[in-house]
Motif scaffolding. Structure first.
Motif, PDB file in Angstrom:
ATOM      1  N   LEU B 108       0.817  -1.213   0.000  1.00  0.00           N
ATOM      2  CA  LEU B 108       0.000   0.000   0.000  1.00  0.00           C
ATOM      3  C   LEU B 108       0.845   1.255   0.000  1.00  0.00           C
ATOM      4  O   LEU B 108       1.974   1.270   0.479  1.00  0.00           O
ATOM      5  N   TYR B 109       0.208   2.316  -0.502  1.00  0.00           N
ATOM      6  CA  TYR B 109       0.911   3.582  -0.641  1.00  0.00           C
ATOM      7  C   TYR B 109      -0.101   4.696  -0.486  1.00  0.00           C
ATOM      8  O   TYR B 109      -1.224   4.586  -0.960  1.00  0.00           O
ATOM      9  N   ASP B 110       0.277   5.766   0.179  1.00  0.00           N
ATOM     10  CA  ASP B 110      -0.698   6.818   0.451  1.00  0.00           C
ATOM     11  C   ASP B 110      -0.258   8.188  -0.041  1.00  0.00           C
ATOM     12  O   ASP B 110      -0.583   9.201   0.570  1.00  0.00           O
ATOM     13  N   ASP B 111       0.507   8.234  -1.095  1.00  0.00           N
ATOM     14  CA  ASP B 111       0.997   9.489  -1.653  1.00  0.00           C
ATOM     15  C   ASP B 111       1.990  10.209  -0.742  1.00  0.00           C
ATOM     16  O   ASP B 111       2.277  11.369  -0.944  1.00  0.00           O
ATOM     17  N   SER B 112       2.469   9.552   0.283  1.00  0.00           N
ATOM     18  CA  SER B 112       3.473  10.209   1.127  1.00  0.00           C
ATOM     19  C   SER B 112       4.826   9.538   0.883  1.00  0.00           C
ATOM     20  O   SER B 112       5.071   8.941  -0.158  1.00  0.00           O
ATOM     21  N   LEU B 113       5.685   9.604   1.868  1.00  0.00           N
ATOM     22  CA  LEU B 113       7.033   9.061   1.689  1.00  0.00           C
ATOM     23  C   LEU B 113       7.090   7.550   1.944  1.00  0.00           C
ATOM     24  O   LEU B 113       8.072   6.913   1.659  1.00  0.00           O
ATOM     25  N   TYR B 114       5.983   7.000   2.461  1.00  0.00           N
ATOM     26  CA  TYR B 114       6.086   5.633   2.964  1.00  0.00           C
ATOM     27  C   TYR B 114       5.228   4.629   2.203  1.00  0.00           C
ATOM     28  O   TYR B 114       4.218   4.961   1.612  1.00  0.00           O
ATOM     29  N   ILE B 115       5.676   3.394   2.293  1.00  0.00           N
ATOM     30  CA  ILE B 115       4.951   2.272   1.703  1.00  0.00           C
ATOM     31  C   ILE B 115       4.654   1.304   2.833  1.00  0.00           C
ATOM     32  O   ILE B 115       5.517   1.058   3.676  1.00  0.00           O
ATOM     33  N   LEU B 116       3.459   0.758   2.835  1.00  0.00           N
ATOM     34  CA  LEU B 116       3.089  -0.188   3.882  1.00  0.00           C
ATOM     35  C   LEU B 116       3.021  -1.589   3.285  1.00  0.00           C
ATOM     36  O   LEU B 116       2.473  -1.776   2.208  1.00  0.00           O
ATOM     37  N   THR B 117       3.587  -2.554   3.971  1.00  0.00           N
ATOM     38  CA  THR B 117       3.462  -3.934   3.514  1.00  0.00           C
ATOM     39  C   THR B 117       2.914  -4.789   4.652  1.00  0.00           C
ATOM     40  O   THR B 117       3.224  -4.547   5.821  1.00  0.00           O
ATOM     41  N   ILE B 118       2.116  -5.747   4.280  1.00  0.00           N
ATOM     42  CA  ILE B 118       1.657  -6.744   5.244  1.00  0.00           C
ATOM     43  C   ILE B 118       2.083  -8.095   4.694  1.00  0.00           C
ATOM     44  O   ILE B 118       1.745  -8.451   3.565  1.00  0.00           O
ATOM     45  N   SER B 119       2.861  -8.802   5.460  1.00  0.00           N
ATOM     46  CA  SER B 119       3.353 -10.084   4.981  1.00  0.00           C
ATOM     47  C   SER B 119       3.296 -11.115   6.102  1.00  0.00           C
ATOM     48  O   SER B 119       3.229 -10.753   7.280  1.00  0.00           O
ATOM     49  N   GLY B 120       3.346 -12.356   5.696  1.00  0.00           N
ATOM     50  CA  GLY B 120       3.315 -13.451   6.672  1.00  0.00           C
ATOM     51  C   GLY B 120       2.059 -13.418   7.521  1.00  0.00           C
ATOM     52  O   GLY B 120       2.035 -13.924   8.632  1.00  0.00           O
ATOM     53  N   GLY B 121       0.997 -12.776   7.021  1.00  0.00           N
ATOM     54  CA  GLY B 121      -0.271 -12.739   7.742  1.00  0.00           C
ATOM     55  C   GLY B 121      -0.415 -11.533   8.635  1.00  0.00           C
ATOM     56  O   GLY B 121      -1.406 -10.822   8.561  1.00  0.00           O
ATOM     57  N   ASN B 122       0.556 -11.260   9.454  1.00  0.00           N
ATOM     58  CA  ASN B 122       0.364 -10.203  10.454  1.00  0.00           C
ATOM     59  C   ASN B 122       1.616  -9.363  10.713  1.00  0.00           C
ATOM     60  O   ASN B 122       1.742  -8.742  11.749  1.00  0.00           O
ATOM     61  N   ASN B 123       2.567  -9.379   9.790  1.00  0.00           N
ATOM     62  CA  ASN B 123       3.763  -8.557   9.964  1.00  0.00           C
ATOM     63  C   ASN B 123       3.589  -7.258   9.187  1.00  0.00           C
ATOM     64  O   ASN B 123       3.507  -7.268   7.964  1.00  0.00           O
ATOM     65  N   GLU B 148      -5.441  -7.483   6.092  1.00  0.00           N
ATOM     66  CA  GLU B 148      -5.278  -6.578   4.968  1.00  0.00           C
ATOM     67  C   GLU B 148      -5.465  -5.181   5.521  1.00  0.00           C
ATOM     68  O   GLU B 148      -5.998  -4.998   6.605  1.00  0.00           O
ATOM     69  N   GLY B 149      -4.964  -4.214   4.783  1.00  0.00           N
ATOM     70  CA  GLY B 149      -4.978  -2.901   5.408  1.00  0.00           C
ATOM     71  C   GLY B 149      -5.079  -1.771   4.433  1.00  0.00           C
ATOM     72  O   GLY B 149      -5.184  -1.947   3.223  1.00  0.00           O
ATOM     73  N   THR B 150      -5.060  -0.595   5.006  1.00  0.00           N
ATOM     74  CA  THR B 150      -5.049   0.627   4.206  1.00  0.00           C
ATOM     75  C   THR B 150      -4.221   1.655   4.968  1.00  0.00           C
ATOM     76  O   THR B 150      -4.043   1.547   6.174  1.00  0.00           O
ATOM     77  N   ILE B 151      -3.731   2.617   4.259  1.00  0.00           N
ATOM     78  CA  ILE B 151      -2.868   3.587   4.909  1.00  0.00           C
ATOM     79  C   ILE B 151      -3.432   4.975   4.640  1.00  0.00           C
ATOM     80  O   ILE B 151      -3.754   5.325   3.502  1.00  0.00           O
ATOM     81  N   THR B 152      -3.642   5.721   5.683  1.00  0.00           N
ATOM     82  CA  THR B 152      -4.156   7.093   5.535  1.00  0.00           C
ATOM     83  C   THR B 152      -3.084   8.069   6.001  1.00  0.00           C
ATOM     84  O   THR B 152      -1.965   7.660   6.297  1.00  0.00           O
TER      85      THR B 152
END
Lengths: 193, 924
Positions: B108-123, B148-152
């Motif tokens: 996931l990506y929210d137009d900022s500097l960061y990227i979010l990843t979810i792996s191995g189920g809950n990491n 699963e997630g979202t980033i705001t």
């Protein structure tokens, strides 16, 4: 060696005197032999007069000659043995030299080793020539054998040195290149199924 | 005076600047060495998902995967996150997620500097998109740990296990809020819509929408809509996705349904509308590509349609693999079918991922760059000599001179002209090896998991040729460690003055029409990758293939192949049939030699040995083998590794020279194999040394408290294996050395080992290795004179060449050292091995997921070529015993030449002087 030859020459002159029949005290100096020749010629001048005394004298001379021949033979034998045993003197020196050069193989040790190998072999081949003038002696064979034996001892010392330097191919490792690389006639391969 | 001082000051400043510039370039001791003798090819693995960063950054973040432990029975995927430059296709940064996290849920990506990843189920991880550095890591606990997630802007919002709602602070990674959204356990999970805090749940009769508000402990219900799908269609639903709260896309068998929630409208579009003539095609998958785009993949012909929701309708953006001409310039033969199609923003750019794992960027109808990602999963590799330019040109010249000229004068004229032209144009041939600066020129031929075969030059790692086998069966991952399901290459002709020949053996996919799988033997020229003859096809399963050390005849220099087929099918009491390939008049004459060929097949814990016996199929070269031996290993043990001798290894010395100058003959039986067995219940590792012709176990070694990961390498008379000791918690490396008792001067062949006839001297010693070992290999030199070196591939991705003298079972215990041992140069035993960092051939770089190391001799005895593969490819040349047959770089060639010239002149001058002197002397 040179000294021996000198003695040899003087003895030859002394032998000429013997043939002339003159009983002369053995001498090795050249001046004495000169005198001997002159005295010999004076003796021959006397000889034609002829008398019993002369034969007696001759007998005496003969006796004396036999005696001196025996003496000279002993002397010759002594000289011969001296010659036969002469290389023994250098055993210690050669051994010391070889010990001192160490076991390293380099440009300085190699000439020493090569001479130490070649000299005894050369000497052994020249044995007959060396003992040529002792050929009339009975023990000449023994002398030659002794001489050869001592030379062999010298050679042995050098070869031992060579072996300790690793120069002699006497270990199995020196023949590793003639050891075949064994292969398998059969060929096998396999898989997990 | 003032002038002078300012001048001084200026020069001082210039000096300081030069000094600082130099200092800044030299920041690592390896910096000047990396890339001089070696090359590295960086890969990212098989493409899975992506996000495109804003157009100004020209970057895509790609999520990809690689298969770990191809050689084990339990291979699994590990995931990679990387940033690719859209202009060049180069990797900006790459992060490999821990191998225990086998799944990757969200990127996931929210137009900022960061990227979010979810792996191995809950990491949960937050990465910096520019540098790839990790900002924070959080492991959340929920019902079944599938998130699963979202980033705001200020928080990360997660749905775990379909009903657990978790809020995480974006700055710190702390969990700020957590609650259970659905009371009852349901198999209809909550899904997040895009990058929002809205969720949808698809029930059997309706679709419900919810919203989460920050800080609140429950969900707000937004609306629910009835699904107006009839029963028949419902059964054919192939995918549902919500593009946003207003639009839901559902794909049926041949239809795409669009539900507009706001307007309460239902529209349906026939797939054939987008793709003419495809009425019979059914939808295989539906996936969201971002920016209102979704991809539909059709089953039979794998047509990929990229559709976009614009206004009221669904619009076709791109289509590939259609029967009509593709709108994208792609050659299906080269890369296989397109699997992913992504429309990037601006400039009409398309990112195309194909069946062969290649990633291509197509900009305005032209391929801007392409990446061959299949190289990240190499199955098998062979290294062959690339004929030098001089060899080729000389051969062609000779051919030209001798074959096409008549008469002495014309021949002489030709000779002169070719000589002259070679002087004028030294590099006429435009072959790959011309550009190679060093003398080593080889070709690495590699097969990959995707089914693509590559020819890579050893100098800079350029792909010279490649071809794709689209129907290679790589589906069944569990079968991969088996020889039969792998794609293998056999170099059947290696000689330099003939074009080399190779055979590729692979198993095809089961065709859609229910046809049987077939196994193909494909002939090709390993220098250009072109087919050289017809394929040979077998319908039965291939159990084993081997290159025999027997040549077809002396003229062709072609080695024979042995192919063992599972025919009659699965009848344990009947031996399988063996085919000899190629089978012709010349090979028929050799059938007596074939009687010396044995083979073994390992099924579970049973090892069965066979020997080629009577001919069964005289027409095609089929033989019926004779079962010779059978070894039933304990049922509770499992064969985890097999060690075999390397056929490329050359033996120079048949015996060891001991300190007392005696010989210790080595037992170099090429048919000796080592089996590593593991007993799980007792953590016991057993190493059996076995003669594969007689089937007798020569010796067995037991290691207790061992782990199940073992690597084995054979060299001459030694078997070196590595295992991890669970009790000592140490990585061990052990050596078993076999010797004969007596030197046999007249023995030229080994007879198959029989315990009653032969007594061997077998020694074994173990050493503690400072790092974890992943693979062992052997450095090969052309004559085998250079000291034997074991190449140790470490878990850290580095390669360490270790002289065999360190891993030697004859190393005496310090209190038992004899002068002979010292003379022989045996090091006293010390249990710990330690090597300085400059021993590593990989410098300070590493090859992630290092799987295999292959080595081949070069023109120089001191040098070996080492090719290693993992996620990346790394190739270098090593000199295990220093480059003793190469002049060093600082050797003064000029001084040598000048001295030689001066000596020559002096010799000539003195010769003249001497003759003059003698003549003068004679006249006097």
């Amino acid at each position: 060696m040179g000294l021996n030859l000198k003695e040899n020459n003087s003895k030859k002159r002394w032998a000429i005197d013997l043939n002339g029949g003159g009983a002369l005290p053995s001498s090795s100096s050249s001046t004495n032999s000169q005198n001997a020749i002159s005295s010999n010629s004076s003796n021959s001048n006397i000889a034609p007069t002829g008398s019993n005394k002369l034969t007696q004298q001759q007998q005496q001379q003969q006796q004396m000659g036999e005696h001196s021949t025996q003496q000279s033979m002993t002397l010759k034998a002594k000289k011969g043995w001296e010659l036969a045993k002469s290389p023994a003197k250098s055993i210690f020196m050669t051994g010391f030299f070889l010990w001192m050069v160490g076991n390293g193989i380099n440009i300085f040790t190699m000439p020493i080793i090569i001479y130490a190998v070649i000299n005894p072999i050369k000497a052994i081949f020249q044995t007959n020539k060396m003992f040529l003038r002792f050929d009339d002696l009975n023990e000449v064979l023994m002398m030659k054998l002794t001489y050869i034996a001592i030379q062999l001892v010298l050679l042995g010392i050098t070869l031992y040195k060579c072996s300790s330097m690793g120069l002699l191919p006497i270990t199995p490792s020196d023949w590793i290149y003639s050891l075949p690389i064994k292969t398998t006639k059969e060929f096998s391969s396999g898989s997990i199924i | 005076m003032k002038m002078v001082s300012t001048q001084h000051l200026k020069s001082l400043i210039v000096l300081i600047v030069i000094f600082l510039l130099n200092v800044s370039t030299v920041y690592s001791i390896y910096e000047e060495e990396i890339g001089v003798k070696d090359w590295r090819l960086l890969n990212i693995g098989e493409f899975e998902r992506f996000i495109e960063l804003p157009a100004s950054e020209n970057t895509v973040i790609v999520q990809s995967r690689i298969l770990n432990n191809i050689d084990s029975k339990y291979p699994f995927y590990s995931h990679i996150l990387s940033s690719l430059d859209l202009n060049t296709g180069d990797i900006k940064w790459r992060q490999i997620l821990p191998s225990q996290e086998h799944s990757f849920e969200s990127l996931l990506y929210d137009d900022s500097l960061y990227i979010l990843t979810i792996s191995g189920g809950n990491n949960i991880r937050l990465w910096n998109k520019k540098t790839g550095s990790l900002k924070w890591y959080q492991k959340v606990q929920s019902v079944n740990d599938k998130c699963e997630g979202t980033i705001t802007k200020d928080q990360v919002f997660l749905v775990c296990g379909g009903r657990d709602i978790i809020e995480v602070n974006k700055e710190t990674g702390q969990i700020t809020n957590q609650y259970l959204a659905l009371e009852e356990i349901t198999d209809k999970p909550l899904n997040i819509i895009g990058n929002s805090n809205q969720l949808y749940q698809i029930n059997s009769d309706k679709v419900e929408f919810y919203q989460h508000t920050k800080g609140k402990k429950s969900l707000d219900k937004l609306k629910s809509i009835e699904k107006s799908l009839n029963e028949e269609l419902d059964n054919w639903i192939t995918g549902t996705l919500a593009l946003n709260i207003n639009d839901i896309i559902v794909t049926g068998r041949t239809t795409v349904h669009l539900y507009r929630v706001k307007q309460q409208k239902h529209q349906s579009f026939e797939i054939s509308q987008f793709y003419e003539g495809g009425s019979g095609e059914s939808v295989a998958s539906l996936s969201y590509n971002g920016a209102n785009q979704f991809q539909i993949q059709l089953t039979q012909s794998r047509v990929v349609l990229l559709l976009e929701l614009s206004g009221e309708t669904i619009k076709l953006v791109q289509k590939v693999n259609t029967k009509e001409e593709d709108t994208v310039p792609l050659k299906v033969v080269e890369n296989g079918l397109v699997t992913r199609l992504i429309q990037l923003s601006g400039k009409n750019r398309l990112l195309v991922v194909s069946q062969d794992w290649s990633i291509k960027l197509i900009s305005e109808g032209k391929v801007q760059w392409s990446r061959e990602e299949s190289l990240s999963a190499i199955l098998n590799q062979e290294i062959i000599d690339y004929p030098q330019v001089s060899d080729i040109s000389k051969l062609s010249e000779l051919e030209y001179e001798f074959n096409e000229t008549t008469g002495f004068f014309t021949h002489f004229a030709r000779r002169l002209s070719t000589q002259f032209s070679s002087l004028l144009h030294p590099n006429r041939d435009n072959t790959p090896s011309t550009s190679s600066s060093n003398s080593i020129s080889k070709m690495i031929i590699a097969t990959t998991l995707s089914g693509k075969v590559f020819g890579i030059s050893n100098d800079k790692g350029r792909v010279i040729w490649s071809f794709f086998i689209s129907n290679f069966n790589n589906d069944n991952l569990k079968k991969l460690p088996l020889e039969s399901s792998r794609m293998k290459i056999f170099i059947t002709r290696k000689v330099i003055h003939y074009p080399p020949e190779a055979v590729l053996v692979y198993e095809t996919l089961r065709a859609a029409g229910g046809q049987k799988q077939s196994r193909v033997l494909m002939h090709f020229n390993p220098l250009d990758g072109k087919k050289t003859g017809d394929d040979r096809i077998f319908n039965s399963e291939i159990l084993h293939v081997a290159l025999l050390p027997i040549q077809e005849d002396h003229n062709s220099h072609r080695n024979l192949l042995q192919i063992v087929l599972n025919y009659p099918v699965d009848q344990p009491d009947q031996p399988p049939i063996v085919y000899i390939h190629p089978w012709n008049e010349m090979t028929r004459k050799q059938s007596s030699v074939l009687k010396d060929i044995s083979f073994y097949l390992i099924k579970g814990t049973q090892v069965q040995g066979y020997k080629i016996d009577n001919m069964a199929d005289g027409k095609h070269g089929g033989f019926r083998p004779l079962p010779t031996w059978n070894l039933q290993l304990p049922q509770n043990q499992e064969i985890i590794a097999i060690g075999k001798s390397n056929p490329n290894e050359v033996v120079q010395a048949p015996a060891l020279i001991l300190g007392n100058r005696n010989l210790l003959p080595k037992y170099i039986n090429r048919n000796l194999i080592s089996l590593a067995l593991y007993e799980k219940s007792t953590s016991q590792l057993v190493i059996h040394l076995l003669d594969s012709v007689s089937g007798e176990i020569i010796k067995s070694f037991v290691n207790v408290y061992s782990s199940s990961y073992v690597s084995i390498v054979h060299t001459e008379n030694s078997v070196v294996y590595s295992h991890f000791d669970n009790y000592l918690h140490k990585q061990m490396i052990s050596s078993i050395d076999l010797f004969e008792q007596t030197v046999k001067w007249n023995d030229y062949h080994y007879t198959p080992y029989l315990s009653q006839q032969e007594q061997l001297l077998i020694k074994h010693k173990s050493f503690v290795f400072p790092e974890l070992i992943s693979t062992l290999s052997l450095a090969i030199t052309p004559k085998g004179i250079t000291a034997k070196t074991i190449l140790i591939g470490l878990k850290s991705g580095q390669i360490l060449p270790v002289d065999k003298k360190f891993i030697n079972s004859r190393r005496p215990y310090p209190e038992e050292v004899t002068p002979n041992d010292a003379e022989e140069g045996l090091m006293p035993y010390s249990p710990k091995l330690n090597f300085p960092p400059w021993f590593y051939v990989t410098y300070n770089i590493s090859i992630p997921n290092l799987k295999s190391i292959t080595s081949q001799g070069t023109d120089l005895e001191s040098t070996s070529l080492v090719f290693s593969s993992g996620l990346d490819l790394f190739c270098t040349s090593i000199t295990p015993s220093q480059p003793y047959d190469i002049l060093s770089d600082d050797f003064n060639h000029l001084a040598l030449i000048l001295t030689s010239i001066v000596l020559l002149i002096l010799a000539m001058v003195t010769k003249n002087l001497k003759s003059k002197y003698t003549i003068d002397k004679k006249w006097k």
